[in-house]
Motif scaffolding. Sequence first.
Motif, PDB file in Angstrom:
ATOM      1  N   PHE A   9      86.695  -2.192  53.398  1.00 41.12           N
ATOM      2  CA  PHE A   9      86.452  -2.934  54.634  1.00 41.12           C
ATOM      3  C   PHE A   9      85.679  -2.046  55.614  1.00 41.12           C
ATOM      4  N   GLU A  10      84.760  -2.664  56.342  1.00 42.11           N
ATOM      5  CA  GLU A  10      83.879  -1.925  57.250  1.00 42.11           C
ATOM      6  C   GLU A  10      83.873  -2.643  58.597  1.00 42.11           C
ATOM      7  N   TRP A  11      84.197  -1.907  59.654  1.00 42.48           N
ATOM      8  CA  TRP A  11      84.193  -2.506  60.978  1.00 42.48           C
ATOM      9  C   TRP A  11      82.762  -2.802  61.429  1.00 42.48           C
ATOM     10  N   VAL A  12      82.574  -3.975  62.034  1.00 42.83           N
ATOM     11  CA  VAL A  12      81.241  -4.412  62.458  1.00 42.83           C
ATOM     12  C   VAL A  12      81.119  -4.432  63.979  1.00 42.83           C
ATOM     13  N   SER A  13      82.110  -5.062  64.643  1.00 44.71           N
ATOM     14  CA  SER A  13      81.976  -5.256  66.083  1.00 44.71           C
ATOM     15  C   SER A  13      83.332  -5.603  66.679  1.00 44.71           C
ATOM     16  N   ALA A  14      83.479  -5.353  67.986  1.00 45.29           N
ATOM     17  CA  ALA A  14      84.705  -5.681  68.709  1.00 45.29           C
ATOM     18  C   ALA A  14      84.367  -6.207  70.090  1.00 45.29           C
ATOM     19  N   VAL A  15      85.273  -7.018  70.615  1.00 45.15           N
ATOM     20  CA  VAL A  15      85.115  -7.543  71.971  1.00 45.15           C
ATOM     21  C   VAL A  15      86.461  -7.449  72.675  1.00 45.15           C
ATOM     22  N   ASN A  16      86.427  -7.105  73.951  1.00 51.61           N
ATOM     23  CA  ASN A  16      87.689  -6.979  74.677  1.00 51.61           C
ATOM     24  C   ASN A  16      88.230  -8.359  75.058  1.00 51.61           C
TER      25      ASN A  16
END
Length: 123
Positions: free
Chosen positions: A45-52
């Motif tokens: 698994f590879e992290w792509v993006s995050a939002v608060n």
Amino acid sequence: QVHAVESGGGFVEPGGSLTLSCVSSGFTFSNYWMNWVRQAPGKDFEWVSAVNTGGAGTHYADFVKGRFTISRDNTKNTLYLQMKNLAPEDTAVYYCVKGDYYSSSWNHNLATRGQGTQVTVSV
């Protein structure tokens, strides 16, 4: 029980665009950071993006900066990922994964992901 349903994937040619959606339930969506994570065949698994929680704070992996845009609609418990200028290396199953109250930390929440949505970029 946390439940997520991802959609919007498909087959596109290099340079194409897609917008992914994820509807979540089972928790107070607006209280948590949210992430997009992907898994290519045979890879981790590879992290792509995050939002608060409010949507104003966004973070991206270097390999998608300038091409992908994450957003959320807390009134609809929905997370989005707009993807432009897609490349073959973006081919993967994309998942939305719950973060925490104060951070995007997602590894311990991986089991809350949905079935994912397949994105295939090829000529």
